[in-house]
Design a protein around this motif. Structure first.
Motif, PDB file in Angstrom:
ATOM      1  N   SER A   1     -29.210 -15.871  14.309  1.00  0.00           N
ATOM      2  CA  SER A   1     -30.346 -15.030  13.932  1.00  0.00           C
ATOM      3  C   SER A   1     -29.891 -13.643  13.496  1.00  0.00           C
ATOM      4  N   VAL A   2     -28.881 -13.083  14.153  1.00  0.00           N
ATOM      5  CA  VAL A   2     -28.399 -11.753  13.775  1.00  0.00           C
ATOM      6  C   VAL A   2     -27.644 -11.814  12.447  1.00  0.00           C
TER       7      VAL A   2
ATOM      8  N   ASN B   1     -17.476 -20.994  12.192  1.00  0.00           N
ATOM      9  CA  ASN B   1     -17.868 -22.040  11.247  1.00  0.00           C
ATOM     10  C   ASN B   1     -19.207 -22.647  11.638  1.00  0.00           C
ATOM     11  N   TYR B   2     -19.430 -22.774  12.951  1.00  0.00           N
ATOM     12  CA  TYR B   2     -20.672 -23.390  13.422  1.00  0.00           C
ATOM     13  C   TYR B   2     -21.875 -22.515  13.073  1.00  0.00           C
ATOM     14  N   VAL B   3     -21.761 -21.209  13.261  1.00  0.00           N
ATOM     15  CA  VAL B   3     -22.848 -20.299  12.890  1.00  0.00           C
ATOM     16  C   VAL B   3     -23.071 -20.336  11.381  1.00  0.00           C
ATOM     17  N   GLN B   4     -21.995 -20.368  10.631  1.00  0.00           N
ATOM     18  CA  GLN B   4     -22.106 -20.479   9.177  1.00  0.00           C
ATOM     19  C   GLN B   4     -22.854 -21.749   8.799  1.00  0.00           C
ATOM     20  N   MET B   5     -22.549 -22.840   9.479  1.00  0.00           N
ATOM     21  CA  MET B   5     -23.249 -24.102   9.232  1.00  0.00           C
ATOM     22  C   MET B   5     -24.731 -23.973   9.524  1.00  0.00           C
ATOM     23  N   GLU B   6     -25.090 -23.308  10.624  1.00  0.00           N
ATOM     24  CA  GLU B   6     -26.498 -23.170  10.975  1.00  0.00           C
ATOM     25  C   GLU B   6     -27.272 -22.370   9.927  1.00  0.00           C
ATOM     26  N   ILE B   7     -26.637 -21.383   9.326  1.00  0.00           N
ATOM     27  CA  ILE B   7     -27.294 -20.610   8.266  1.00  0.00           C
ATOM     28  C   ILE B   7     -27.470 -21.479   7.025  1.00  0.00           C
ATOM     29  N   LYS B   8     -26.479 -22.279   6.729  1.00  0.00           N
ATOM     30  CA  LYS B   8     -26.616 -23.210   5.604  1.00  0.00           C
ATOM     31  C   LYS B   8     -27.747 -24.199   5.866  1.00  0.00           C
ATOM     32  N   ARG B   9     -27.822 -24.709   7.091  1.00  0.00           N
ATOM     33  CA  ARG B   9     -28.863 -25.687   7.424  1.00  0.00           C
ATOM     34  C   ARG B   9     -30.249 -25.074   7.357  1.00  0.00           C
ATOM     35  N   SER B  10     -30.398 -23.856   7.867  1.00  0.00           N
ATOM     36  CA  SER B  10     -31.728 -23.264   7.978  1.00  0.00           C
ATOM     37  C   SER B  10     -32.173 -22.530   6.723  1.00  0.00           C
TER      38      SER B  10
ATOM     39  N   GLU C   1     -23.812 -10.943  20.023  1.00  0.00           N
ATOM     40  CA  GLU C   1     -24.985 -10.180  19.599  1.00  0.00           C
ATOM     41  C   GLU C   1     -26.091 -11.164  19.250  1.00  0.00           C
ATOM     42  N   TYR C   2     -27.284 -10.982  19.833  1.00  0.00           N
ATOM     43  CA  TYR C   2     -28.328 -11.988  19.651  1.00  0.00           C
ATOM     44  C   TYR C   2     -29.708 -11.371  19.756  1.00  0.00           C
ATOM     45  N   THR C   3     -30.698 -12.153  19.374  1.00  0.00           N
ATOM     46  CA  THR C   3     -32.105 -11.772  19.557  1.00  0.00           C
ATOM     47  C   THR C   3     -32.867 -12.818  20.355  1.00  0.00           C
TER      48      THR C   3
END
Length: 290
Positions: free
Chosen positions: A14-15, A43-52, A254-256
């Motif tokens: 999210s951040v 890489n996993y966070v990058q994947m989640e941004i691609k997915r969402s 860092e998160y929300t």
């Protein structure tokens, strides 16, 4: 523990997404907090941004190209009627990003073709920006195969490249056969997950705990059923847990999302919760808070 000013920062989805797509005020808030320090994603966070986000942009591209869609406005109306959650949010975020410097007529058939061309350029640029905006931890013990699917688009003939990326990203059976999420959860972090389950069992069910408890319920099913319970759909439901467990312990997460309030302490992950975009935008003075 390092002083906050000396810490390196690991961003949750999210951040990281907010730094790319949120209102200017919210982006300014984060930039003031990180103050040109190193910020990382995995890489996993990058994947989640691609997915969402990225996958939804590509889906919208194919909607916009339909012969039965005569204008940008028609495409947005159809998308809004089909989707209400994260998919709708993706296109709502796209509109100012794509059209902020262009005077497109949303109801002009001629401008539809211009919008298609602009969208392709934006998709390609966003993919590059996502890879260049953050440092990578080069640490992903899940070995997420979706994270390694690359986007290659010919601006003169974009459809084949966009379709290839969407098809490969959506082939969850093949991707799952290549990843190690089962080992990550059932072997490497089994004890941590058992601790999280114990913590959740003692929490009241309310607005603050709902997200965390939902994640834990999925983790419980994985522990109960085994590797067959691990798939891309369930991985989406436990994404915050995967990010927390895989986060570098020498960086501050860092998160929300409130689920990290419960995910981080038991695994000794340094963490910092940021206010929501609504709170920052409605109370601009928060940017100046120490």
């Amino acid at each position: 523990m390092l002083e906050k000013s000396e810490q390196e920062h690991f961003l949750d989805t999210s951040v990281a997404r907010s730094l790319l797509l949120a209102t200017q005020i919210y982006q300014q808030y984060f930039k003031s907090k990180f103050n040109n320090q190193n910020i990382y994603i995995s890489n996993y966070v990058q994947m989640e941004i691609k997915r969402s986000y990225l996958i939804n942009l590509i889906s919208f591209y194919f909607i916009l190209r339909l012969d039965t869609i005569n204008s940008i406005g028609d495409a947005i109306s159809l998308w809004s009627n089909r989707f209400k959650g994260s998919e709708l949010k993706a296109v709502l975020q796209l509109i100012p990003q794509l059209f902020s410097t262009r005077q497109f007529n949303f109801y002009s058939p001629e401008d539809k073709e211009k919008a298609i061309a602009a969208l392709v350029i934006y998709i390609k640029r966003f993919d590059l920006t996502l890879r260049k905006s953050f440092k990578n931890t080069n640490k992903d013990l899940t070995a997420c195969a979706r994270a390694h699917i690359s986007l290659s688009v010919d601006l003169n003939n974009p459809t084949p490249g966009l379709k290839k990326f969407a098809d490969e990203f959506g082939d969850v059976k093949t991707c799952r056969s290549k990843c190690q999420i089962d080992q990550f959860l059932l072997v490497q972090h089994k004890e941590s997950i058992e601790q999280l389950i114990e913590i959740a069992s003692k929490l009241p069910k309310n607005t603050n705990t709902r997200g965390f408890i939902s994640i834990v319920n999925n983790l419980k099913e994985i522990l109960k059923t085994g590797a067959t319970a691990c798939d891309c759909k369930r991985c989406e439901k436990i994404g915050d847990a995967v990010i927390a467990l895989d986060a570098p312990r020498n960086m501050q997460l860092e998160y929300t999302d409130g689920s990290f309030d419960y995910l981080c302490p038991s695994i000794n992950q340094p963490h910092y919760k940021h206010p929501s975009e609504n709170r920052v935008v409605m109370n601009i003075s928060i940017i100046d808070e120490s």
